[in-house]
Design an enzyme around this catalytic site. Structure first.
Site, PDB file in Angstrom:
ATOM      1  N   HIS A   1       0.832  -1.206   0.000  1.00 26.12           N
ATOM      2  CA  HIS A   1       0.000   0.000   0.000  1.00 26.12           C
ATOM      3  C   HIS A   1       0.866   1.256   0.000  1.00 26.12           C
ATOM      4  CE1 HIS A   1      -3.885  -2.104   1.579  1.00 26.12           C
ATOM      5  NE2 HIS A   1      -3.775  -2.135   0.267  1.00 26.12           N
TER       6      HIS A   1
ATOM      7  N   HIS B   1      -0.287  -8.779   1.224  1.00 24.27           N
ATOM      8  CA  HIS B   1      -1.351  -8.889   2.225  1.00 24.27           C
ATOM      9  C   HIS B   1      -1.956 -10.287   2.290  1.00 24.27           C
ATOM     10  CE1 HIS B   1      -1.233  -4.826   0.392  1.00 24.27           C
ATOM     11  NE2 HIS B   1      -1.149  -4.469   1.658  1.00 24.27           N
TER      12      HIS B   1
ATOM     13  N   GLU C   1      -5.669  -7.813   3.971  1.00 22.93           N
ATOM     14  CA  GLU C   1      -5.087  -8.849   4.832  1.00 22.93           C
ATOM     15  C   GLU C   1      -6.169  -9.565   5.621  1.00 22.93           C
ATOM     16  OE1 GLU C   1      -2.340  -9.414   8.794  1.00 22.93           O
ATOM     17  OE2 GLU C   1      -1.913  -7.668   7.537  1.00 22.93           O
TER      18      GLU C   1
ATOM     19  N   THR D   1      -1.664  -8.215  11.216  1.00 25.33           N
ATOM     20  CA  THR D   1      -0.264  -7.982  11.593  1.00 25.33           C
ATOM     21  C   THR D   1       0.100  -6.515  11.738  1.00 25.33           C
ATOM     22  OG1 THR D   1       0.467  -7.985   9.281  1.00 25.33           O
ATOM     23  CG2 THR D   1       0.476 -10.108  10.441  1.00 25.33           C
TER      24      THR D   1
ATOM     25  N   CYS E   1       3.417  -7.877  13.651  1.00 26.59           N
ATOM     26  CA  CYS E   1       4.755  -8.170  13.134  1.00 26.59           C
ATOM     27  C   CYS E   1       5.811  -7.300  13.799  1.00 26.59           C
ATOM     28  CB  CYS E   1       4.779  -8.034  11.612  1.00 26.59           C
ATOM     29  SG  CYS E   1       5.137  -6.376  11.008  1.00 26.59           S
TER      30      CYS E   1
ATOM     31  N   SER F   1      -2.554   2.708   3.754  1.00 21.92           N
ATOM     32  CA  SER F   1      -1.592   1.888   4.493  1.00 21.92           C
ATOM     33  C   SER F   1      -2.005   1.795   5.955  1.00 21.92           C
ATOM     34  CB  SER F   1      -0.187   2.484   4.379  1.00 21.92           C
ATOM     35  OG  SER F   1       0.689   1.893   5.321  1.00 21.92           O
ATOM     36  N   SER F   2      -2.359   0.593   6.398  1.00 19.99           N
ATOM     37  CA  SER F   2      -2.809   0.407   7.776  1.00 19.99           C
ATOM     38  C   SER F   2      -1.724   0.786   8.772  1.00 19.99           C
ATOM     39  CB  SER F   2      -3.230  -1.053   7.997  1.00 19.99           C
ATOM     40  OG  SER F   2      -3.557  -1.288   9.351  1.00 19.99           O
ATOM     41  N   ASN F   3      -0.515   0.282   8.571  1.00 20.72           N
ATOM     42  CA  ASN F   3       0.521   0.536   9.574  1.00 20.72           C
ATOM     43  C   ASN F   3       0.917   2.005   9.613  1.00 20.72           C
ATOM     44  OD1 ASN F   3       3.501   0.845   8.319  1.00 20.72           O
ATOM     45  ND2 ASN F   3       2.298  -0.504   6.998  1.00 20.72           N
TER      46      ASN F   3
ATOM     47  N   SER G   1       5.635   0.379   4.247  1.00 18.62           N
ATOM     48  CA  SER G   1       5.545   0.266   2.791  1.00 18.62           C
ATOM     49  C   SER G   1       6.037   1.516   2.077  1.00 18.62           C
ATOM     50  CB  SER G   1       4.098  -0.043   2.378  1.00 18.62           C
ATOM     51  OG  SER G   1       3.188   0.837   3.003  1.00 18.62           O
TER      52      SER G   1
END
Length: 316
Positions: free
Chosen positions: A41, A74, A126, A168, A198, A226-228, A270
């Site tokens: 992402h 993902h 994911e 994660t 993670c 982007s989730s993270n 990412s």
């Protein structure tokens, strides 16, 4: 105006591997190749791969029968894998090995007929891939919860045979609260042997915790999907530091910096370092000093490539 750089930041081993799989597949097989979902992402990364000849699709039905397809970092559901096998598509799987670990946990629970709860964000690829690993034929079921309120509303068939896994890329703090709520409501619930969030997600969140309190503002380099990266922005804000998620340096509003003495910069897992370099260049043009790297946890994890795409195999 000080510029302070979080460490670690940017690419993780799973993202490195996924991007390299697409690049090497293009080198070996030539364009076009198809990628189911954005491989990671990040707009900059996806645009570069698209320019090289990667075609990003949402469904396998968009992939011609004679073309190569890559599954994104993902992960995908069993149904997608089965469809690819049924059609005889040549597949390279760029699923992050840490996501695959969660998939294996879900498959084990479903084989045992245990119900499973996934902590994650609805609609994230994911989550869709992980939910799609569960085989309902053994009498169990899988449920998705996002927060403590979802836990309170959740009803399961057999609380004595219940397990949980997590996406994660979640907030560690938020996830801990959801797990506490699950354990309070379902005392017999079992979790994974090792935390599913993670190492890269944990390390980048720890780096923001270390940095944000000493900064007047935080800039998080990453794409909106982007989730993270979003979790990093939220974490800084939760610590009381204004934070902005930016795809590129051009999105920096000079008004954000007015009267600020210390600017913190980090990047989601990412986001490539070249984008961070562009942000630093723009901040310096707006009055920033030479950046200072804040010490943090070193990362040395590397994930192996598919055998057919390894350099030694390609050279042969």
């Amino acid at each position: 105006m000080q510029i302070r750089l979080a460490n670690p930041r940017g690419f993780c081993a799973g993202v490195d591997r996924a991007i390299e799989i697409v690049n090497r597949a293009l080198d070996v097989f030539g364009a076009p190749i198809y990628v189911r979902h954005e491989v990671v992402h990040n707009k900059f990364v996806v645009d570069n791969l698209r320019n090289r000849g990667a075609i990003f699709v949402d469904e396998l039905g968009e992939v011609p029968d004679d073309k190569l397809v890559i599954f994104s970092a993902h992960g995908v559901s069993q149904a997608v894998q089965n469809e690819a096998a049924r059609r005889g598509l040549k597949v390279f799987d760029a699923t992050c090995p840490l996501v695959t670990k969660v998939h294996m946990e879900v498959m084990r629970y479903s084989r045992d007929g245990r119900e499973c709860i996934l902590i994650g964000h609805h609609g994230h690829p994911e989550v869709e891939g992980t939910m799609g690993q569960y085989d309902h034929s053994n009498g169990g079921d899988i449920y998705l919860v996002e927060d403590e309120a979802d836990v309170q509303k959740l009803e399961v068939k057999d609380p004595s045979r219940l397990s949980f896994v997590t996406q994660t890329t979640l907030s560690m703090d938020d996830t801990a609260r959801v797990i506490d709520a699950l354990r309070a409501k379902f005392p017999q619930i079992e979790g994974p042997r090792k935390d599913d969030i993670c190492y890269a997600t944990q390390n980048r969140q720890d780096a923001v915790k270390q940095l944000a309190g000493d900064c007047d503002i935080m800039l998080v380099v990453g794409s909106p999907n982007s989730s993270n990266s979003n979790r990093l922005r939220e974490l800084a804000e939760r610590m009381g530091t204004p934070a902005y998620l930016i795809d590129e340096a051009a999105q920096i509003d000079p008004a954000w910096l007015y009267g600020k003495k210390a600017i913190g910069v980090t990047a989601g897992a990412s986001a490539p370092e070249v984008l961070v370099a562009d942000v630093i260049k723009r901040l310096k043009a707006l009055g920033g000093e030479e950046p200072v790297e804040v010490s943090g946890r070193e990362e040395s994890i590397v994930f192996s490539m598919p055998k057919e795409l390894r350099i030694d195999a390609v050279e042969l």
